[in-house]
Design a protein around this motif. Sequence first.
Motif, mmCIF file in Angstrom:
data_model
loop_
_atom_site.group_PDB
_atom_site.id
_atom_site.type_symbol
_atom_site.label_atom_id
_atom_site.label_comp_id
_atom_site.label_asym_id
_atom_site.label_seq_id
_atom_site.Cartn_x
_atom_site.Cartn_y
_atom_site.Cartn_z
ATOM 1 N N THR A 29 0.809 -1.226 0.000
ATOM 2 C CA THR A 29 0.000 0.000 0.000
ATOM 3 C C THR A 29 0.842 1.275 0.000
ATOM 4 O O THR A 29 0.288 2.370 0.055
ATOM 5 C CB THR A 29 -0.976 0.028 1.199
ATOM 6 O OG1 THR A 29 -0.220 -0.012 2.420
ATOM 7 C CG2 THR A 29 -1.967 -1.119 1.137
ATOM 8 N N THR A 30 2.158 1.113 -0.082
ATOM 9 C CA THR A 30 3.042 2.274 -0.189
ATOM 10 C C THR A 30 4.090 2.100 -1.285
ATOM 11 O O THR A 30 4.709 3.073 -1.699
ATOM 12 C CB THR A 30 3.817 2.536 1.128
ATOM 13 O OG1 THR A 30 4.662 1.402 1.391
ATOM 14 C CG2 THR A 30 2.875 2.805 2.287
ATOM 15 N N GLY A 31 4.330 0.868 -1.696
ATOM 16 C CA GLY A 31 5.370 0.604 -2.681
ATOM 17 C C GLY A 31 6.764 0.617 -2.094
ATOM 18 O O GLY A 31 7.750 0.626 -2.838
ATOM 19 N N LEU A 32 6.880 0.599 -0.767
ATOM 20 C CA LEU A 32 8.208 0.599 -0.160
ATOM 21 C C LEU A 32 8.968 -0.673 -0.510
ATOM 22 O O LEU A 32 8.401 -1.757 -0.544
ATOM 23 C CB LEU A 32 8.107 0.734 1.360
ATOM 24 C CG LEU A 32 7.570 2.060 1.892
ATOM 25 C CD1 LEU A 32 7.513 2.035 3.422
ATOM 26 C CD2 LEU A 32 8.399 3.232 1.413
ATOM 27 N N GLU A 64 14.759 11.905 -0.183
ATOM 28 C CA GLU A 64 13.731 11.736 0.838
ATOM 29 C C GLU A 64 12.354 11.910 0.195
ATOM 30 O O GLU A 64 12.181 12.717 -0.715
ATOM 31 C CB GLU A 64 13.908 12.760 1.954
ATOM 32 C CG GLU A 64 12.937 12.546 3.095
ATOM 33 C CD GLU A 64 13.265 13.365 4.315
ATOM 34 O OE1 GLU A 64 12.412 14.175 4.711
ATOM 35 O OE2 GLU A 64 14.370 13.193 4.871
ATOM 36 N N ALA A 65 11.400 11.141 0.681
ATOM 37 C CA ALA A 65 10.031 11.235 0.172
ATOM 38 C C ALA A 65 9.062 11.045 1.329
ATOM 39 O O ALA A 65 9.341 10.309 2.274
ATOM 40 C CB ALA A 65 9.786 10.164 -0.892
ATOM 41 N N VAL A 66 7.930 11.716 1.241
ATOM 42 C CA VAL A 66 6.847 11.524 2.196
ATOM 43 C C VAL A 66 5.670 10.992 1.396
ATOM 44 O O VAL A 66 5.247 11.604 0.412
ATOM 45 C CB VAL A 66 6.481 12.835 2.920
ATOM 46 C CG1 VAL A 66 5.289 12.619 3.848
ATOM 47 C CG2 VAL A 66 7.682 13.358 3.702
ATOM 48 N N LYS A 144 4.828 9.428 -9.475
ATOM 49 C CA LYS A 144 5.337 10.173 -8.319
ATOM 50 C C LYS A 144 5.249 9.338 -7.049
ATOM 51 O O LYS A 144 6.180 9.320 -6.248
ATOM 52 C CB LYS A 144 4.560 11.475 -8.151
ATOM 53 C CG LYS A 144 4.913 12.510 -9.177
ATOM 54 C CD LYS A 144 4.170 13.794 -8.959
ATOM 55 C CE LYS A 144 4.549 14.781 -10.045
ATOM 56 N NZ LYS A 144 3.985 16.097 -9.815
ATOM 57 N N LEU A 145 4.121 8.666 -6.849
ATOM 58 C CA LEU A 145 3.957 7.852 -5.648
ATOM 59 C C LEU A 145 4.960 6.702 -5.596
ATOM 60 O O LEU A 145 5.439 6.335 -4.530
ATOM 61 C CB LEU A 145 2.530 7.310 -5.569
ATOM 62 C CG LEU A 145 1.456 8.340 -5.236
ATOM 63 C CD1 LEU A 145 0.065 7.765 -5.468
ATOM 64 C CD2 LEU A 145 1.611 8.832 -3.803
ATOM 65 N N MET A 146 5.266 6.145 -6.757
ATOM 66 C CA MET A 146 6.212 5.023 -6.810
ATOM 67 C C MET A 146 7.663 5.496 -6.879
ATOM 68 O O MET A 146 8.578 4.688 -6.833
ATOM 69 C CB MET A 146 5.868 4.102 -7.971
ATOM 70 C CG MET A 146 4.499 3.450 -7.771
ATOM 71 S SD MET A 146 4.207 2.086 -8.861
ATOM 72 C CE MET A 146 5.304 0.871 -8.136
ATOM 73 N N ARG A 147 7.834 6.805 -7.025
ATOM 74 C CA ARG A 147 9.158 7.419 -7.061
ATOM 75 C C ARG A 147 9.988 6.909 -8.234
ATOM 76 O O ARG A 147 11.165 6.605 -8.110
ATOM 77 C CB ARG A 147 9.879 7.219 -5.717
ATOM 78 C CG ARG A 147 9.139 7.870 -4.571
ATOM 79 C CD ARG A 147 9.615 7.467 -3.203
ATOM 80 N NE ARG A 147 9.196 6.085 -2.928
ATOM 81 C CZ ARG A 147 9.989 5.175 -2.385
ATOM 82 N NH1 ARG A 147 11.213 5.460 -2.041
ATOM 83 N NH2 ARG A 147 9.537 3.954 -2.166
ATOM 84 N N HIS A 148 9.334 6.835 -9.388
ATOM 85 C CA HIS A 148 10.015 6.411 -10.620
ATOM 86 C C HIS A 148 10.490 7.638 -11.395
ATOM 87 O O HIS A 148 9.866 8.696 -11.345
ATOM 88 C CB HIS A 148 9.066 5.609 -11.512
ATOM 89 C CG HIS A 148 8.817 4.227 -11.021
ATOM 90 N ND1 HIS A 148 7.666 3.533 -11.310
ATOM 91 C CD2 HIS A 148 9.567 3.386 -10.270
ATOM 92 C CE1 HIS A 148 7.728 2.345 -10.751
ATOM 93 N NE2 HIS A 148 8.866 2.226 -10.115
ATOM 94 N N SER A 149 11.551 7.482 -12.163
ATOM 95 C CA SER A 149 12.080 8.575 -12.967
ATOM 96 C C SER A 149 11.294 8.762 -14.260
ATOM 97 O O SER A 149 11.353 9.826 -14.864
ATOM 98 C CB SER A 149 13.554 8.324 -13.279
ATOM 99 O OG SER A 149 13.689 7.103 -13.989
#
Length: 193
Positions: A29-32, A64-66, A144-149
Amino acid sequence: RRALTADELSRLVATAGRGRGPAYLLAATTGLRRSELASLTWEDVDLEAATVRVRAASAKNRREAVLPLPAGTVAVLGRLRGDEQLPTARVLRSVPNTSTLRKDLTKARIAYATPDGVVDLHALRVTYGTLLARAGVSLAQAQKLMRHSTPVLTANVYVKLQMDDAREAVARIDVGVGAESAASSPPRKAAAR
């Protein structure tokens, strides 16, 4: 890799219980990633704001990401935290390895490998991307949520939609002109050749 269905994810979390269930739920649920899960401390989790911070030192991209947390994940984390007052204490005592996950999948009656792919720990990140797509989240937001380029990575690797997803999408565009309308319309005259 394949994405777990919502039912499979629920069964996996329930089967794994308080010890490993929160790790699976957080990942899905966060992709961590596994290393990000392992480094989380309670000072990284804001239950009131429903967010989790990924520190730059543990993030793959070193930024860093929130990230927002769904209400169900917040509730599970709240129960997990209990009376823990130390902000530097680890959120998860341990993060399951692939061998442990396979045992939990077996107990939950979920196939490890299918024609669609395998379910390893990183497949929980695929599950997150797929859940976002199923919820109608835009590709830009999912990226953005998955922090992909790049959105190409999000769309082509981390979103695994199936025929049921396609049927549901097509059902949303049904304009109400169905078989009854077509059957009651007078037949067209054949065009002269």
